[in-house]
Design an enzyme around this catalytic site. Structure first.
Site, PDB file in Angstrom:
ATOM      1  N   GLU A 112      10.488  16.237  14.544  1.00 62.14           N
ATOM      2  CA  GLU A 112      10.856  16.119  13.132  1.00 62.14           C
ATOM      3  C   GLU A 112      10.058  17.150  12.333  1.00 62.14           C
ATOM      4  O   GLU A 112       8.838  17.043  12.221  1.00 62.14           O
ATOM      5  CB  GLU A 112      10.511  14.702  12.656  1.00 62.14           C
ATOM      6  CG  GLU A 112      11.052  14.370  11.302  1.00 62.14           C
ATOM      7  CD  GLU A 112      10.655  12.969  10.873  1.00 62.14           C
ATOM      8  OE1 GLU A 112       9.497  12.579  11.070  1.00 62.14           O
ATOM      9  OE2 GLU A 112      11.504  12.269  10.313  1.00 62.14           O
ATOM     10  N   GLU A 152      10.252   1.429  10.076  1.00 59.29           N
ATOM     11  CA  GLU A 152      11.261   2.451   9.746  1.00 59.29           C
ATOM     12  C   GLU A 152      10.586   3.794   9.975  1.00 59.29           C
ATOM     13  O   GLU A 152       9.681   4.171   9.228  1.00 59.29           O
ATOM     14  CB  GLU A 152      11.692   2.322   8.280  1.00 59.29           C
ATOM     15  CG  GLU A 152      12.476   1.056   7.969  1.00 59.29           C
ATOM     16  CD  GLU A 152      13.857   1.061   8.581  1.00 59.29           C
ATOM     17  OE1 GLU A 152      14.357   2.141   8.959  1.00 59.29           O
ATOM     18  OE2 GLU A 152      14.429  -0.024   8.707  1.00 59.29           O
ATOM     19  N   LYS A 177       0.870  -1.179   0.000  1.00 56.74           N
ATOM     20  CA  LYS A 177       0.000   0.000   0.000  1.00 56.74           C
ATOM     21  C   LYS A 177       0.908   1.230   0.000  1.00 56.74           C
ATOM     22  O   LYS A 177       1.448   1.635   1.010  1.00 56.74           O
ATOM     23  CB  LYS A 177      -0.926   0.044   1.227  1.00 56.74           C
ATOM     24  CG  LYS A 177      -2.133   0.880   0.918  1.00 56.74           C
ATOM     25  CD  LYS A 177      -2.474   2.069   1.758  1.00 56.74           C
ATOM     26  CE  LYS A 177      -1.610   2.965   2.491  1.00 56.74           C
ATOM     27  NZ  LYS A 177      -1.429   4.279   1.832  1.00 56.74           N
ATOM     28  N   CYS A 186      13.985  11.183   5.954  1.00 56.50           N
ATOM     29  CA  CYS A 186      13.972  10.665   7.321  1.00 56.50           C
ATOM     30  C   CYS A 186      15.351  10.782   7.974  1.00 56.50           C
ATOM     31  O   CYS A 186      15.461  10.969   9.172  1.00 56.50           O
ATOM     32  CB  CYS A 186      13.498   9.220   7.330  1.00 56.50           C
ATOM     33  SG  CYS A 186      14.423   8.175   6.204  1.00 56.50           S
TER      34      CYS A 186
HETATM   35  P1  NAD Z   1       2.653   8.568   7.632  1.00 55.14           P
HETATM   36  O1  NAD Z   1       2.952   7.790   8.860  1.00 55.14           O
HETATM   37  O2  NAD Z   1       1.613   9.618   7.698  1.00 55.14           O
HETATM   38  O3  NAD Z   1       2.199   7.603   6.447  1.00 55.14           O
HETATM   39  C1  NAD Z   1       2.976   6.493   6.034  1.00 55.14           C
HETATM   40  C2  NAD Z   1       2.060   5.470   5.403  1.00 55.14           C
HETATM   41  O4  NAD Z   1       1.147   5.017   6.393  1.00 55.14           O
HETATM   42  C3  NAD Z   1       1.210   5.994   4.245  1.00 55.14           C
HETATM   43  O5  NAD Z   1       1.079   4.974   3.281  1.00 55.14           O
HETATM   44  C4  NAD Z   1      -0.119   6.269   4.912  1.00 55.14           C
HETATM   45  O6  NAD Z   1      -1.217   6.167   4.005  1.00 55.14           O
HETATM   46  C5  NAD Z   1      -0.177   5.156   5.924  1.00 55.14           C
HETATM   47  N1  NAD Z   1      -1.054   5.443   7.067  1.00 55.14           N
HETATM   48  C6  NAD Z   1      -1.472   6.637   7.540  1.00 55.14           C
HETATM   49  N2  NAD Z   1      -2.299   6.454   8.587  1.00 55.14           N
HETATM   50  C7  NAD Z   1      -2.390   5.116   8.785  1.00 55.14           C
HETATM   51  C8  NAD Z   1      -3.058   4.299   9.726  1.00 55.14           C
HETATM   52  N3  NAD Z   1      -3.824   4.820  10.685  1.00 55.14           N
HETATM   53  N4  NAD Z   1      -2.895   2.968   9.619  1.00 55.14           N
HETATM   54  C9  NAD Z   1      -2.099   2.433   8.677  1.00 55.14           C
HETATM   55  N5  NAD Z   1      -1.454   3.147   7.755  1.00 55.14           N
HETATM   56  C10 NAD Z   1      -1.570   4.484   7.812  1.00 55.14           C
HETATM   57  O7  NAD Z   1       4.051   9.142   7.151  1.00 55.14           O
HETATM   58  P2  NAD Z   1       4.339  10.066   5.893  1.00 55.14           P
HETATM   59  O8  NAD Z   1       3.907  11.443   6.248  1.00 55.14           O
HETATM   60  O9  NAD Z   1       3.834   9.435   4.647  1.00 55.14           O
HETATM   61  O10 NAD Z   1       5.938   9.978   5.807  1.00 55.14           O
HETATM   62  C11 NAD Z   1       6.773  10.768   6.555  1.00 55.14           C
HETATM   63  C12 NAD Z   1       7.339  10.018   7.733  1.00 55.14           C
HETATM   64  O11 NAD Z   1       8.001   8.839   7.279  1.00 55.14           O
HETATM   65  C13 NAD Z   1       8.401  10.803   8.462  1.00 55.14           C
HETATM   66  O12 NAD Z   1       8.216  10.659   9.847  1.00 55.14           O
HETATM   67  C14 NAD Z   1       9.707  10.143   8.042  1.00 55.14           C
HETATM   68  O13 NAD Z   1      10.769  10.283   8.937  1.00 55.14           O
HETATM   69  C15 NAD Z   1       9.283   8.731   7.901  1.00 55.14           C
HETATM   70  N6  NAD Z   1      10.209   8.000   7.041  1.00 55.14           N
HETATM   71  C16 NAD Z   1      11.054   7.079   7.609  1.00 55.14           C
HETATM   72  C17 NAD Z   1      11.967   6.402   6.818  1.00 55.14           C
HETATM   73  C18 NAD Z   1      12.911   5.383   7.392  1.00 55.14           C
HETATM   74  O14 NAD Z   1      13.426   4.589   6.632  1.00 55.14           O
HETATM   75  N7  NAD Z   1      13.136   5.370   8.690  1.00 55.14           N
HETATM   76  C19 NAD Z   1      12.011   6.663   5.452  1.00 55.14           C
HETATM   77  C20 NAD Z   1      11.144   7.582   4.917  1.00 55.14           C
HETATM   78  C21 NAD Z   1      10.232   8.250   5.719  1.00 55.14           C
END
Ligand code: NAD
Length: 476
Positions: free
Chosen positions: A380, A246, A171, A280
């Protein structure tokens, strides 16, 4: 381009969602709607999970050599889509084209090749004293990924999981879902058995629960925010699913005392400002010797002024817009917060809300007079905002570096031996020393609130497996 953006990919077919609702995908530079994806339903997700479940027994029995050949074939088709991948990433994310070519596209091909090589070095069976230990797939893996490195996060999950004999349901983020569709096409063209790779598009808030809790799911691999990851893991753990997370970061960059800080800028600038700071691993806290603060401030002013902000389709552009209006507002709020907390905005400015109609641009910004207890230093921001924090001595620098809930990334720049010694003391999953390059075969992942598990190389492959000890020295 003619890609099937409006469909899910389930059980080897492009299928419509069970409901007609669609999500608009917006170009953050022009604010045009560039595509629509299904606002997928839990029913769609269940179909995909059941397809992955049905495909599991046959796929895990396919010999590794054949799985490897099929992944090579997928890569061949994917590489042939290079121009489309780049064009779409520029449009859906607003990432500058030159950066997109290297970081969002070619580096992802490198990662796939690296997994293909690494999987062939893994021992799937080992003899112990009186047993044979088998490394087996986990089963059905759901992969939930964020918008900031749309392909990168997908590659890190889907490729190792499938190579290790698992079947997957992906997803992708609903904000940047388009290149995932190209990857699904590459799996389709490569002739993978139906149900090995499945993709449902839509919102996490709608699909997340079923992807994390359905009884046929064996593992949940999530990349995204610490808040969502924590909730998701809690749900998944109720049925004892394997979890890999992650998450976010607030990574320190320690500048050790030196006569020349200019070389360090080449490590700092791409990390915190490229991808508009939506990385990230961004080195978002710069720790500097207090005695050289003025010198470093002058250098930062000069360096940041040279960064070319603008149209992401221009090959000279280094920093484009933020990925969405929500991000624009979030970063704007943090810039205001920084001033309210008493930090000085050395470089950059707070854009007016009205400016968003010209694209979601926020100029690279540098806060000084920051203390590590301020929210801008602890949370962040996920934008092009650097916090400069002075330290008195190396002991204090290490203390400040580690005084964070996160532990994803870090860098130490200075005399080599000293920098290496300091790097060993940092509580983070990755630490860069001076200008050392990244190693695609190394494990990547976080300490503390930055996550659970590792991606990349052999460690990233093993994450998608489990061990079985067979006590096979029987006597009759
Ligand atoms: P997010 O947590 O809002 O969303 C990530 C994914 O989760 C999306 O596909 C979203 O649709 C889904 N999601 C949202 N709510 C959900 C729920 N209640 N249940 C299940 N899935 C849900 O994050 P984002 O804004 O898309 O990405 C940014 C974040 O990702 C930042 O915190 C960044 O640091 C982190 N990130 C971490 C890494 C790593 O490798 N550590 C890499 C890239 C991004």
């Amino acid at each position: 381009m003619g890609h099937p953006f409006e469909k899910h990919y389930i059980d080897g077919e492009w299928v419509a969602s069970s409901e007609p609702a669609m999500i608009d995908v917006e170009n953050p530079t022009t604010l045009e709607t560039i595509a629509h994806i299904p606002d997928g339903t839990p029913e769609d997700a269940v179909k995909a999970i059941l397809a992955a479940k049905a495909a599991q027994p046959a796929w895990r029995a396919v010999p590794l050599a054949i799985r490897v050949e099929m992944m090579k074939e997928m890569l061949r088709h994917f590489v042939a889509m290079r121009d489309d991948i780049i064009a779409l990433e520029v449009k859906e994310l607003g990432a500058p084209v030159t950066f997109t070519q290297s970081a969002h596209c070619d580096y992802q091909f490198t990662r796939i090749r690296s997994y293909i090589d690494a999987v062939q070095t893994i021992k799937f069976e080992e003899s112990y004293e009186a047993s044979t230990v088998c490394r087996e797939p986990v089963g059905v893996v759901t992969c939930i990924t964020p918008w900031n490195y749309p392909l990168g996060q997908i590659v890190q999950k889907v490729v190792p999981a499938i190579l290790m004999g698992n079947t997957v349901v992906l997803k992708p983020s609903q904000h940047t879902p388009l290149t995932a569709v190209l990857m699904a096409e590459a799996f389709d063209f490569a002739g993978f058995p139906k149900g090995v790779f499945n993709m449902v598009s839509g919102r996490g808030s709608r699909l997340g629960e079923v992807l994390a809790t359905h009884p046929a799911v064996d593992m949940v691999s999530f990349t995204g925010s610490t808040r969502v990851g924590t909730e998701l893991a809690r749900s998944a753990l109720l049925s004892m699913k394997r979890i890999s997370l992650e998450l976010g970061g607030k990574s320190p960059f320690i500048l050790l005392k030196s006569d020349d800080y200019t070389k360090a800028m080449a490590r700092l600038v791409p990390s915190i400002f490229y991808n508009s700071g939506q990385t990230c691993t961004a080195l978002s806290r710069l720790l500097v010797p207090a005695e050289d603060l003025d010198k470093i401030k002058a250098l930062l002013k000069e360096t940041v002024a040279k960064i070319k902000v603008g149209d992401p389709t221009d090959p000279a552009t280094e920093v484009g817009p933020l990925s969405s209006l929500a991000q624009f507002r979030k970063v704007r709020d943090y810039l205001e917060l920084g001033l309210a907390e008493g930090a000085e905005l050395l470089v950059g400015r707070i854009p007016d809300e009205a400016e968003a109609k010209n694209g979601y641009y926020v100029e690279p910004a540098v806060f000084t007079d920051v203390t590590n207890d301020m929210r801008i230093a602890r949370e962040e921001i996920f934008g092009p905002v650097l916090c400069v924090i002075p330290y008195k001595d190396v002991e204090e620098a290490v203390k400040i570096a580690n005084d964070t809930p996160y532990g994803l990334n870090a860098a130490v720049f200075g005399p080599k031996t000293e920098a290496e010694a300091v790097a060993r003391r940092i509580e983070a999953g990755n630490v860069y020393v001076n200008d050392a390059p990244r190693d695609v075969t190394a494990p990547f992942g976080g300490y503390k609130s930055s996550g659970i598990g590792r991606e990349g190389g052999v460690a990233g492959l093993l994450e998608f497996s489990q061990l079985k000890a067979v006590f096979d020295r029987s006597t009759f």
